[in-house]
Design a protein around this motif. Structure first.
Motif, short mmCIF file in Angstrom:
data_model
loop_
_atom_site.label_atom_id
_atom_site.label_comp_id
_atom_site.label_asym_id
_atom_site.label_seq_id
_atom_site.Cartn_x
_atom_site.Cartn_y
_atom_site.Cartn_z
N GLU A 12 0.94 -1.20 0.19
CA GLU A 12 0.02 0.08 -0.23
C GLU A 12 0.85 1.23 0.10
N PRO A 13 0.42 2.42 -0.56
CA PRO A 13 0.88 3.39 -0.59
C PRO A 13 1.12 3.99 1.09
N GLY A 14 2.17 4.53 1.20
CA GLY A 14 2.41 5.19 2.58
C GLY A 14 3.75 6.14 2.74
N ALA A 15 4.45 6.13 3.76
CA ALA A 15 5.36 7.09 4.03
C ALA A 15 6.48 6.86 3.13
N TRP A 16 6.78 5.58 2.90
CA TRP A 16 7.86 5.21 2.16
C TRP A 16 7.75 5.70 0.65
N LEU A 17 6.36 5.63 0.19
CA LEU A 17 6.24 6.19 -1.31
C LEU A 17 6.30 7.82 -1.07
N ASP A 18 5.95 8.32 -0.04
CA ASP A 18 6.15 9.94 0.25
C ASP A 18 7.55 10.36 0.12
N ALA A 19 8.57 9.37 0.47
CA ALA A 19 9.77 9.73 0.64
C ALA A 19 10.68 9.64 -0.65
N ASN A 23 9.62 14.70 -9.25
CA ASN A 23 9.71 15.88 -9.82
C ASN A 23 8.30 16.54 -10.12
N GLU A 24 8.35 17.85 -10.67
CA GLU A 24 7.14 18.75 -10.65
C GLU A 24 5.85 17.91 -11.44
N GLN A 25 6.17 17.00 -12.20
CA GLN A 25 5.11 16.13 -12.95
C GLN A 25 4.72 14.98 -12.10
N GLY A 26 5.38 14.78 -11.05
CA GLY A 26 5.01 13.38 -10.35
C GLY A 26 5.64 12.21 -10.75
N LEU A 27 6.86 12.38 -11.30
CA LEU A 27 7.81 11.30 -11.70
C LEU A 27 9.12 11.22 -11.14
N VAL A 28 9.53 10.16 -11.20
CA VAL A 28 11.01 9.78 -10.91
C VAL A 28 11.80 9.24 -12.06
N PRO A 29 13.04 9.26 -12.32
CA PRO A 29 13.63 8.78 -13.36
C PRO A 29 14.15 7.31 -12.76
N VAL A 30 14.06 6.48 -13.57
CA VAL A 30 14.56 5.12 -12.90
C VAL A 30 15.38 4.63 -14.14
N MET A 43 16.51 4.03 -19.57
CA MET A 43 16.29 5.07 -18.46
C MET A 43 14.77 5.33 -18.97
N ALA A 44 14.11 5.24 -17.89
CA ALA A 44 12.59 5.49 -18.04
C ALA A 44 12.01 6.57 -16.96
N TRP A 45 10.79 6.70 -16.85
CA TRP A 45 9.94 7.41 -15.93
C TRP A 45 9.00 6.46 -15.01
N MET A 46 9.00 6.48 -13.86
CA MET A 46 7.81 6.03 -13.18
C MET A 46 6.94 7.24 -12.57
N ASN A 47 5.76 6.98 -12.27
CA ASN A 47 4.85 7.71 -11.38
C ASN A 47 4.49 6.88 -10.20
N ARG A 48 3.69 7.13 -9.20
CA ARG A 48 3.31 6.39 -7.91
C ARG A 48 2.80 5.23 -8.26
N ASP A 49 1.83 5.24 -9.49
CA ASP A 49 1.06 4.04 -9.89
C ASP A 49 2.16 3.12 -10.46
N ALA A 50 2.80 3.75 -11.30
CA ALA A 50 3.87 2.58 -12.01
C ALA A 50 4.80 2.01 -10.77
N LEU A 51 5.49 2.76 -9.96
CA LEU A 51 6.25 2.13 -8.77
C LEU A 51 5.28 1.25 -8.01
#
Length: 84
Positions: A12-19, A23-30, A43-51
């Motif tokens: 489930e989402p939680g503090a670990w996901l908030d950590a 970026n401004e678009q809600g993405l993180v490079p992976v 190299m690609a991008w993930m948002n919360r749902d993808a992670l």
């Protein structure tokens, strides 16, 4: 060192996901890396749902910026990326 990953059905989402530093678009490079050779595959991008989906499935799920949707790597080609 053990090189295996077990998908987590009840994750489930939680503090670990908030950590994660999103970026401004809600993405993180992976970076996808081959386990044996350590070669960088992509190299690609993930948002919360993808992670979350990646951790639940044990296979890479990315956010495609061009199509603005989740992309389960290999959904068309069959060449999935397993998480180790």
């Amino acid at each position: 060192m053990k090189n295996s990953f077990s998908p987590v059905d009840s994750l489930e989402p939680g503090a670990w996901l908030d950590a994660v530093t999103w970026n401004e678009q809600g993405l993180v490079p992976v970076i996808a890396q081959e386990v044996g050779s350590k070669d960088i595959l992509m190299m690609a991008w993930m948002n919360r749902d993808a992670l979350l989906a990646t951790l639940r499935l044990g296979e890479a799920v990315y956010w495609t910026r061009s199509r603005q949707k989740l992309w389960h790597k290999g959904e068309e080609s069959g060449h999935t990326q397993k998480v180790k």
